[in-house]
Write a protein that holds these residues in place. Structure first.
Motif, PDB file in Angstrom:
ATOM      1  N   ALA A  65       0.830  -1.205   0.000  1.00 16.27           N
ATOM      2  CA  ALA A  65       0.000   0.000   0.000  1.00 16.27           C
ATOM      3  C   ALA A  65       0.865   1.256   0.000  1.00 16.27           C
ATOM      4  N   ASP A  66       2.009   1.196   0.664  1.00 17.44           N
ATOM      5  CA  ASP A  66       2.897   2.354   0.735  1.00 17.44           C
ATOM      6  C   ASP A  66       3.780   2.504  -0.499  1.00 17.44           C
ATOM      7  N   ASP A  67       3.831   1.488  -1.339  1.00 11.19           N
ATOM      8  CA  ASP A  67       4.678   1.525  -2.533  1.00 11.19           C
ATOM      9  C   ASP A  67       4.111   2.535  -3.527  1.00 11.19           C
ATOM     10  N   PRO A  68       4.922   3.480  -3.968  1.00 11.94           N
ATOM     11  CA  PRO A  68       4.418   4.492  -4.911  1.00 11.94           C
ATOM     12  C   PRO A  68       3.953   3.894  -6.242  1.00 11.94           C
ATOM     13  N   ALA A  69       4.431   2.704  -6.572  1.00  9.44           N
ATOM     14  CA  ALA A  69       4.042   2.072  -7.831  1.00  9.44           C
ATOM     15  C   ALA A  69       2.689   1.369  -7.740  1.00  9.44           C
ATOM     16  N   THR A  70       2.125   1.292  -6.548  1.00  6.78           N
ATOM     17  CA  THR A  70       0.841   0.630  -6.379  1.00  6.78           C
ATOM     18  C   THR A  70      -0.251   1.421  -7.081  1.00  6.78           C
ATOM     19  N   LYS A  71      -1.045   0.712  -7.881  1.00  8.79           N
ATOM     20  CA  LYS A  71      -2.147   1.345  -8.602  1.00  8.79           C
ATOM     21  C   LYS A  71      -3.403   1.211  -7.749  1.00  8.79           C
ATOM     22  N   TRP A  72      -4.007   2.340  -7.420  1.00  8.98           N
ATOM     23  CA  TRP A  72      -5.216   2.349  -6.613  1.00  8.98           C
ATOM     24  C   TRP A  72      -6.421   2.468  -7.521  1.00  8.98           C
ATOM     25  N   ILE A  73      -7.458   1.701  -7.223  1.00  7.24           N
ATOM     26  CA  ILE A  73      -8.707   1.753  -7.984  1.00  7.24           C
ATOM     27  C   ILE A  73      -9.787   2.286  -7.055  1.00  7.24           C
ATOM     28  N   PRO A  74     -10.480   3.334  -7.476  1.00  2.00           N
ATOM     29  CA  PRO A  74     -11.527   3.893  -6.621  1.00  2.00           C
ATOM     30  C   PRO A  74     -12.625   2.866  -6.325  1.00  2.00           C
ATOM     31  N   HIS A  75     -13.162   2.945  -5.139  1.00  2.00           N
ATOM     32  CA  HIS A  75     -14.209   2.029  -4.693  1.00  2.00           C
ATOM     33  C   HIS A  75     -15.387   2.024  -5.655  1.00  2.00           C
ATOM     34  N   GLN A  77     -15.487   2.578  -8.776  1.00  2.00           N
ATOM     35  CA  GLN A  77     -15.156   1.872 -10.008  1.00  2.00           C
ATOM     36  C   GLN A  77     -15.242   0.355  -9.800  1.00  2.00           C
ATOM     37  N   VAL A  78     -14.744  -0.107  -8.674  1.00  2.00           N
ATOM     38  CA  VAL A  78     -14.801  -1.538  -8.371  1.00  2.00           C
ATOM     39  C   VAL A  78     -16.251  -1.995  -8.267  1.00  2.00           C
ATOM     40  N   VAL A  79     -17.074  -1.208  -7.587  1.00  2.00           N
ATOM     41  CA  VAL A  79     -18.486  -1.558  -7.444  1.00  2.00           C
ATOM     42  C   VAL A  79     -19.161  -1.596  -8.810  1.00  2.00           C
ATOM     43  N   ALA A  80     -18.902  -0.606  -9.643  1.00  2.00           N
ATOM     44  CA  ALA A  80     -19.530  -0.550 -10.966  1.00  2.00           C
ATOM     45  C   ALA A  80     -19.095  -1.733 -11.827  1.00  2.00           C
ATOM     46  N   GLU A  81     -17.816  -2.051 -11.805  1.00  2.00           N
ATOM     47  CA  GLU A  81     -17.326  -3.180 -12.597  1.00  2.00           C
ATOM     48  C   GLU A  81     -17.887  -4.499 -12.086  1.00  2.00           C
ATOM     49  N   THR A  82     -18.015  -4.632 -10.784  1.00  2.00           N
ATOM     50  CA  THR A  82     -18.569  -5.857 -10.207  1.00  2.00           C
ATOM     51  C   THR A  82     -20.031  -6.010 -10.568  1.00  2.00           C
TER      52      THR A  82
END
Length: 98
Positions: A65-75, A77-82
């Motif tokens: 989570a602290d790694d700057p290379a980690t790609k975050w996906i907004p909640h 967006q995850v809900v919509a895709e699911t």
């Protein structure tokens, strides 16, 4: 491993009931007590190992989570895709059922 004595105090009625129950099951009380102790030690060891595993997993996830290379996906967006995936699966099941 050498055997050793283990002495402890117990209520007289409990001792008598335990001894009767052990005899009724053709098991020496001392063997049952050793079995209980072994089981307790094993359960405790397993719990400690699990706790250590959880701690290690949590530490790894926090590093990720602290790694700057980690790609975050907004909640959202995850809900919509699911939801879209669930709807596609439901439509496909309905189409197959005819």
């Amino acid at each position: 491993m050498a055997d050793t004595n283990f002495t402890f105090r117990v209520d007289e009625d409990l001792k008598a009931e335990f001894t009767r129950a052990a005899k009724a099951n053709d098991r020496p009380a001392s063997i049952l007590l050793r079995d209980f102790m072994r089981d307790y030690v094993n359960r405790n060891r397993e719990a400690l190992e699990y706790d250590a595993w959880v701690d290690a997993e949590l530490e790894q996830r926090l590093r990720e989570a602290d790694d700057p290379a980690t790609k975050w996906i907004p909640h959202e967006q995850v809900v919509a895709e699911t939801r879209a995936l669930i709807e596609r699966i439901a439509a496909e099941k309905k189409r197959r059922a005819g």
